[in-house]
Design an enzyme around this catalytic site. Structure first.
Site, PDB file in Angstrom:
ATOM      1  CG  HIS A 173       2.133  11.160 -27.135  1.00  0.00           C
ATOM      2  ND1 HIS A 173       3.510  11.122 -27.173  1.00  0.00           N
ATOM      3  CD2 HIS A 173       1.744  11.701 -28.322  1.00  0.00           C
ATOM      4  CE1 HIS A 173       3.930  11.627 -28.333  1.00  0.00           C
ATOM      5  NE2 HIS A 173       2.884  11.974 -29.043  1.00  0.00           N
ATOM      6  CG  ASP A 209       3.623   9.766 -34.283  1.00  0.00           C
ATOM      7  OD1 ASP A 209       2.457   9.805 -34.705  1.00  0.00           O
ATOM      8  OD2 ASP A 209       4.205  10.759 -33.775  1.00  0.00           O
ATOM      9  CG  HIS A 211       5.260  13.875 -32.055  1.00  0.00           C
ATOM     10  ND1 HIS A 211       4.319  13.857 -33.066  1.00  0.00           N
ATOM     11  CD2 HIS A 211       5.683  15.162 -31.932  1.00  0.00           C
ATOM     12  CE1 HIS A 211       4.167  15.094 -33.532  1.00  0.00           C
ATOM     13  NE2 HIS A 211       4.979  15.903 -32.873  1.00  0.00           N
ATOM     14  CG  ASP A 298       3.405  12.595 -36.823  1.00  0.00           C
ATOM     15  OD1 ASP A 298       3.992  11.517 -37.052  1.00  0.00           O
ATOM     16  OD2 ASP A 298       2.968  12.905 -35.685  1.00  0.00           O
TER      17      ASP A 298
HETATM   18  C1  OKP Z   1       0.708  13.495 -31.102  1.00  0.00           C
HETATM   19  B1  OKP Z   1       1.192  12.355 -31.971  1.00  0.00           B
HETATM   20  C2  OKP Z   1       3.513  21.505 -31.610  1.00  0.00           C
HETATM   21  C3  OKP Z   1       2.607  21.236 -30.440  1.00  0.00           C
HETATM   22  C4  OKP Z   1       2.786  19.844 -29.972  1.00  0.00           C
HETATM   23  C5  OKP Z   1       1.555  17.941 -29.140  1.00  0.00           C
HETATM   24  C6  OKP Z   1       1.862  17.044 -30.284  1.00  0.00           C
HETATM   25  C7  OKP Z   1       1.263  15.693 -30.070  1.00  0.00           C
HETATM   26  C8  OKP Z   1       1.522  14.749 -31.187  1.00  0.00           C
HETATM   27  N1  OKP Z   1       3.249  22.771 -32.239  1.00  0.00           N
HETATM   28  N2  OKP Z   1       1.594  19.331 -29.425  1.00  0.00           N
HETATM   29  O1  OKP Z   1       2.415  11.812 -31.633  1.00  0.00           O
HETATM   30  O2  OKP Z   1       1.189  12.637 -33.380  1.00  0.00           O
HETATM   31 ZN    ZN Z   2       3.126  12.342 -33.750  1.00  0.00          ZN
END
Ligand code: OKP
Ligand code: ZN
Length: 357
Positions: A173, A209, A211, A298
């Site tokens: 990110h 990932d 996200h 994840d």
């Molecule tokens: C980082 B990586 C959800 C809150 C989200 C940010 C998530 C960052 C993920 N309850 N907060 O891509 O695993």
């Molecule tokens: Zn993630």
């Protein structure tokens, strides 16, 4: 598969993150990496190393590599952030720094060319969320993590088929001049740029990932020499929300060299795997000479903050599929918050890769 792990990762240990109006315990905890390391010791896939963090030559190479991806003023900010946080108020030493005011750089005409002297405001200039605590050890941990990514890349440039940068905080990110999403330095982008600088003319990143890898996409968005592909939860409902849609295809010279494969929350392995095959076809069509895989776990059904339903056994098949690209490959450790399972799931990918290689 060689692994370079970060001996300083635990120096980054946030206390709390802001989530919808309250402070909650951090999901991105040191135990995540410890579980992966323990699983690698139980079920070895190759030698375990730590990067050279002491020699002046290694430090200089690291600074050069960081500057290839991140802006000077962002790197300066990170290097002095903790001291400035404590200088604001000695009591801050017991607290994590989290931003609470932002300039919204794309709207409203707020300025980011003039940096505020106020540290809390400057933190907002360089962050995009309030879920990424900056602690006393964040910079040394992130810096050592970058060294892991570079060491893994050098190993691959030296002829290893694959290497794993086992580090946290994660990186995908983090953009040219911003932190967020638990990330400070974009380890996968550093690896991709180092592969370019090491002589590979076309490098692909395939981010698995949950996200969207917004930082990585932004870093390479206008470039035709680095293909960025990401399979992730649809940003219409999933973090990071403001990037990661299918119509983002790159810009300028980079038009056609970004591919987003967003999938709805609830997606299971069959659909996810079809997206992986699409992604691998794009990597092949691009004619990539080397591959970087930002490896988030994840997507696992048991992940507490994500919404896909992949199972532990699926990660072996994913590793094998990634190996089928037939490319020198650098993995960087990204997300995965089902702490007890993240080690087994990560090592399954690596072992599946080795089987398929
Ligand atoms: C980082 B990586 C959800 C809150 C989200 C940010 C998530 C960052 C993920 N309850 N907060 O891509 O695993
Ligand atoms: Zn993630």
């Amino acid at each position: 598969m060689l692994t370079f792990h970060n001996p300083h990762h635990a120096r980054h240990a946030g206390q709390q993150e802001m989530f919808r109006g309250q402070m909650v315990p951090c999901h991105e905890v040191p135990a995540r990496l410890d579980h992966v390391l323990a699983e690698l010791q139980r079920r070895p896939v190759g030698p375990l190393h730590t990067p050279d963090l002491d020699s002046p030559a290694a430090q200089a190479a690291l600074d050069t590599a960081l500057a290839r991806v991140h802006s000077p003023r962002y790197l300066d900010f990170l290097a002095s952030a903790w001291d400035e946080w404590v200088a604001m108020n000695p009591a801050n030493a017991a607290l994590d720094a989290l931003p609470s005011v932002w300039p919204l750089p794309n709207r409203h005409g707020f300025r980011t060319d003039v940096l505020p002297r106020n540290f809390a405001a400057r933190l907002g200039v360089f962050s995009f969320d309030s879920g990424t605590p900056l602690t006393a050890g964040s910079w040394p941990a992130a810096r050592a993590g970058a060294a892991c990514a570079l060491a893994a890349t050098q190993a691959v440039l030296g002829g290893e088929r694959s290497a794993f940068a086992l580090t946290r905080p994660p990186g995908h990110h983090a953009g040219p001049d911003f932190m967020g999403g638990y990330c400070f330095i974009n380890n996968a982008a550093l690896a991709a740029q180092a592969l370019r600088d090491g002589g590979h003319t076309r490098v692909a990143l395939l981010d698995v990932d949950y996200h969207h890898g917004n930082g990585t996409q932004t870093i390479f968005y206008e470039r035709a020499d680095v293909l960025t592909v990401s399979i992730h939860g649809d940003p219409a409902t999933e973090y990071p929300f403001f990037l990661g849609h299918a119509d983002e295809r790159g810009a300028g010279a980079g038009t056609g060299f970004n591919l987003n494969l967003p999938l709805p929350r609830g997606t299971g392995y069959a659909t996810w795997r079809a997206a992986l095959d699409t992604a691998l076809q794009a990597v092949a069509d691009f004619g990539a000479q080397a591959l970087v895989v930002p490896l988030g776990l994840d997507t696992f059904a048991g992940d507490p903050i994500s919404g896909f339903t992949l199972q532990t056994g699926d990660y072996l098949a994913i590793g094998q599929a990634l190996a089928s690209a037939g490319l020198p490959t650098v993995f960087t450790f990204e997300g995965g918050y089902a702490v007890a399972e993240v080690g087994v799931n990560a090592v399954n990918v690596l072992q599946g890769f080795d089987r398929g290689a």
